[in-house]
Design a protein around this motif. Structure first.
Motif, PDB file in Angstrom:
ATOM      1  N   LEU A 178      47.983  -0.572  58.557  1.00 32.63           N
ATOM      2  CA  LEU A 178      48.891  -1.094  57.750  1.00 32.63           C
ATOM      3  C   LEU A 178      47.998  -1.675  56.536  1.00 32.63           C
ATOM      4  O   LEU A 178      48.412  -2.010  55.400  1.00 32.63           O
ATOM      5  N   GLY A 179      46.782  -1.837  56.778  1.00 35.14           N
ATOM      6  CA  GLY A 179      45.835  -2.239  55.775  1.00 35.14           C
ATOM      7  C   GLY A 179      45.895  -3.784  55.682  1.00 35.14           C
ATOM      8  O   GLY A 179      46.328  -4.669  56.582  1.00 35.14           O
ATOM      9  N   LEU A 180      45.446  -4.251  54.460  1.00 38.98           N
ATOM     10  CA  LEU A 180      45.438  -5.660  54.320  1.00 38.98           C
ATOM     11  C   LEU A 180      47.028  -6.482  54.596  1.00 38.98           C
ATOM     12  O   LEU A 180      47.922  -6.127  53.594  1.00 38.98           O
ATOM     13  N   CYS A 181      46.907  -7.330  55.399  1.00 44.15           N
ATOM     14  CA  CYS A 181      48.344  -7.887  55.692  1.00 44.15           C
ATOM     15  C   CYS A 181      48.363  -9.294  55.558  1.00 44.15           C
ATOM     16  O   CYS A 181      47.133 -10.145  55.759  1.00 44.15           O
ATOM     17  N   ASP A 182      49.370 -10.174  55.076  1.00 45.29           N
ATOM     18  CA  ASP A 182      49.498 -11.601  55.155  1.00 45.29           C
ATOM     19  C   ASP A 182      50.213 -11.656  56.611  1.00 45.29           C
ATOM     20  O   ASP A 182      51.503 -11.221  56.972  1.00 45.29           O
ATOM     21  N   VAL A 183      49.579 -12.669  57.347  1.00 50.24           N
ATOM     22  CA  VAL A 183      50.156 -12.701  58.873  1.00 50.24           C
ATOM     23  C   VAL A 183      50.736 -14.163  59.065  1.00 50.24           C
ATOM     24  O   VAL A 183      50.144 -15.124  58.555  1.00 50.24           O
ATOM     25  N   GLU A 184      51.908 -14.341  59.600  1.00 49.17           N
ATOM     26  CA  GLU A 184      52.582 -15.510  59.957  1.00 49.17           C
ATOM     27  C   GLU A 184      53.207 -15.472  61.115  1.00 49.17           C
ATOM     28  O   GLU A 184      53.804 -14.567  61.463  1.00 49.17           O
ATOM     29  N   PRO A 185      53.183 -16.617  61.597  1.00 49.03           N
ATOM     30  CA  PRO A 185      53.631 -16.929  63.026  1.00 49.03           C
ATOM     31  C   PRO A 185      55.293 -16.923  62.963  1.00 49.03           C
ATOM     32  O   PRO A 185      55.731 -17.604  62.129  1.00 49.03           O
ATOM     33  N   LEU A 186      55.667 -16.296  63.945  1.00 48.18           N
ATOM     34  CA  LEU A 186      57.262 -16.676  64.135  1.00 48.18           C
ATOM     35  C   LEU A 186      57.430 -17.105  65.767  1.00 48.18           C
ATOM     36  O   LEU A 186      56.474 -16.857  66.527  1.00 48.18           O
ATOM     37  N   PRO A 187      58.359 -17.696  66.069  1.00 45.53           N
ATOM     38  CA  PRO A 187      58.605 -18.293  67.384  1.00 45.53           C
ATOM     39  C   PRO A 187      58.596 -16.642  68.197  1.00 45.53           C
ATOM     40  O   PRO A 187      59.681 -16.022  68.355  1.00 45.53           O
ATOM     41  N   GLY A 188      57.619 -16.371  69.066  1.00 43.48           N
ATOM     42  CA  GLY A 188      57.343 -15.336  69.937  1.00 43.48           C
ATOM     43  C   GLY A 188      56.827 -14.074  69.410  1.00 43.48           C
ATOM     44  O   GLY A 188      56.757 -12.881  69.996  1.00 43.48           O
ATOM     45  N   LYS A 227      49.827 -22.649  54.627  1.00 43.75           N
ATOM     46  CA  LYS A 227      49.695 -23.597  56.038  1.00 43.75           C
ATOM     47  C   LYS A 227      51.006 -23.444  56.577  1.00 43.75           C
ATOM     48  O   LYS A 227      52.210 -23.211  56.163  1.00 43.75           O
ATOM     49  N   VAL A 228      50.961 -23.381  57.886  1.00 47.32           N
ATOM     50  CA  VAL A 228      52.172 -23.519  58.704  1.00 47.32           C
ATOM     51  C   VAL A 228      52.142 -25.064  58.966  1.00 47.32           C
ATOM     52  O   VAL A 228      51.287 -25.696  59.631  1.00 47.32           O
ATOM     53  N   VAL A 229      53.497 -25.457  58.564  1.00 51.20           N
ATOM     54  CA  VAL A 229      53.637 -26.964  58.745  1.00 51.20           C
ATOM     55  C   VAL A 229      54.222 -27.281  59.899  1.00 51.20           C
ATOM     56  O   VAL A 229      55.422 -26.696  60.411  1.00 51.20           O
ATOM     57  N   GLY A 245      56.702 -20.610  56.590  1.00 52.21           N
ATOM     58  CA  GLY A 245      57.249 -19.814  55.161  1.00 52.21           C
ATOM     59  C   GLY A 245      57.822 -18.777  55.251  1.00 52.21           C
ATOM     60  O   GLY A 245      58.920 -18.964  54.522  1.00 52.21           O
ATOM     61  N   ALA A 246      57.976 -18.025  56.156  1.00 51.53           N
ATOM     62  CA  ALA A 246      58.712 -16.676  56.351  1.00 51.53           C
ATOM     63  C   ALA A 246      60.028 -17.346  57.347  1.00 51.53           C
ATOM     64  O   ALA A 246      61.119 -16.682  57.158  1.00 51.53           O
ATOM     65  N   ALA A 247      59.598 -18.006  58.202  1.00 60.61           N
ATOM     66  CA  ALA A 247      60.714 -18.678  59.073  1.00 60.61           C
ATOM     67  C   ALA A 247      60.347 -19.970  59.616  1.00 60.61           C
ATOM     68  O   ALA A 247      59.629 -20.624  59.219  1.00 60.61           O
ATOM     69  N   ALA A 248      61.545 -20.523  60.208  1.00 62.05           N
ATOM     70  CA  ALA A 248      61.622 -21.948  60.473  1.00 62.05           C
ATOM     71  C   ALA A 248      62.237 -22.405  61.656  1.00 62.05           C
ATOM     72  O   ALA A 248      63.383 -21.513  61.899  1.00 62.05           O
TER      73      ALA A 248
END
Length: 404
Positions: free
Chosen positions: A281-291, A306-308, A326-329
């Motif tokens: 995939l190359g350079l990616c922005d990685v954000e946590p999601l539930p699971g 930041k993940v708040v 940011g992507a999910a809450a």
């Protein structure tokens, strides 16, 4: 599913006592350097060679102490097999009811984590140091079904003098490895052990069937977890407006948008929130999601998000935790103990050891088992946002607590 060819130590036509005598003569000749009257099976001869290379004493094996109770508890939690005990013991229950047999579950290192059987069988095993926390890896006790199944990565039955250590010759043991269906790595083994005369060739097929059934149940659990992640991730990737996918911690894909549809991406190291190169995939922005994790191809500009994790308290005193990546809450209501842990980790960004956390929570550093259990339950809500050794929030997390 792995369908190995199983090779029992004995056939239904063999007399166990006569065969044990033959094995004993063969073993004595091997250990004395004399000419053997017969040769062991390949799986046994290879195991004997590994045991000899490891320096295992054929008269007494290893004197290593078993793991502590706390260490066993931690390994049970980390093994990935705790939820499969009912399947394993239930599938082999007929072999231990009113008998001298035991069902053993060991982890991938060969340490015994759980035992089931009648009291007399457990006491007999104790005399052989066949207890929780003991290592039955080949490098410790030589040829045995647990260690040899792990080394050979296949189902194994070991009878009488096929064991490398003499004190084990009164036993027969049958084991099959259990693999993680997500990664293919060994989780551990299931084993049935008992008096040598109780050997039966069908035991190997039964033990292997239970191991395969356990893997099937684990595979189904993983599918359910992916379905749950898909329900969260599919709406997110459809609206991010750029190539993106949602994966679990092992790289299995739950949802994808504007990228090739694949079942899994290669994972060479644990995901971490931020910007990093992810395989093809190359350079990616990685954000946590539930699971799981949201991976979206990165643009050229700098990005620091930041993940708040926000803790709020309602007028009635009820606390809530809101997570915004940011992507999910998502929001959950913490127990008072979990609320205390979040506060402690926010106060100690460098992290707390299990003993330090136990001291803060329970007033004693000896309560590490309880502290780890609470952390395990908190992970159900925060998952990828928590790191361990020491316990802490990952660097990308900002914790906001109510103003006193």
């Amino acid at each position: 599913m792995h369908l190995e060819t199983v090779e029992p130590a004995i056939t239904s036509a063999d007399d166990p006592r006569e065969f044990a005598a033959t094995l004993s003569a063969m073993y004595d000749a091997k250990m004395s350097g004399s000419r053997m009257p017969a040769h062991p099976r390949t799986v046994i001869s290879e195991s004997w060679a590994r045991a000899a290379d490891a320096g295992v004493d054929p008269d007494c094996g290893s004197d290593d102490d078993p793991l502590s109770f706390t260490a066993v508890q931690q390994r049970r939690a980390d093994s990935g097999l705790a939820g499969s005990l009912d399947t394993i013991v239930g599938g082999l229950g007929a072999l231990i009811t009113d008998s001298d047999n035991l069902v053993i579950v060991a982890d991938a290192s060969g340490h015994v984590l759980w035992r089931a059987g009648e009291h007399r069988a457990l006491r007999r095993a104790d005399r052989l140091k066949f207890s929780e926390g003991a290592s039955w890896a080949e490098r410790q006790v030589g040829t045995n079904a647990i260690g040899t199944a792990l080394a050979a990565r296949r189902p194994v039955q070991v009878f009488s003098a096929e064991h490398f250590v003499r004190s084990h010759h009164a036993w027969t043991c049958t084991a099959a490895p259990i693999r993680d269906p997500r990664t293919g790595e060994l989780l551990g083994v299931v084993d049935v052990s008992g008096p040598a005369p109780s050997i039966h060739p069908a035991t190997l097929a039964l033990v292997n069937s239970v191991a395969l059934l356990t893997e099937a149940r684990l595979r189904e659990d993983h599918r359910s977890q992916l379905d749950l992640l898909r329900s969260v991730g599919a709406p997110i990737v459809s609206r991010v407006g750029q190539p993106a996918m949602v994966v679990d911690q092992h790289g299995w894909v739950a949802a994808v948008n504007q990228l090739p549809a694949v079942q899994r991406i290669a994972v060479t190291r644990p995901f971490a929130a931020g910007r990093s190169v992810i395989g093809t995939l190359g350079l990616c922005d990685v954000e946590p999601l539930p699971g799981g994790w949201l991976l979206r191809t990165a643009d050229d500009g700098p990005r620091e998000r930041k993940v708040v994790v926000s803790v709020t308290t309602a007028p009635d005193g009820t606390a809530s935790v809101h997570v915004d990546s940011g992507a999910a809450a998502w929001t959950f209501r913490p127990s008072p103990r979990h609320l205390q842990i979040i506060g402690l980790l926010a106060e100690h960004p460098g992290g707390l050891t299990a003993a330090e956390l136990a001291t803060n929570l329970f007033g004693s550093p000896d309560q590490t088992v309880s502290a780890r259990a609470e952390m395990s339950r908190l992970r159900r809500h925060l998952r990828e946002l928590l790191a361990s050794s020491p316990y802490r929030f990952i660097d990308a997390v900002e914790v906001r607590l109510p103003t006193p």
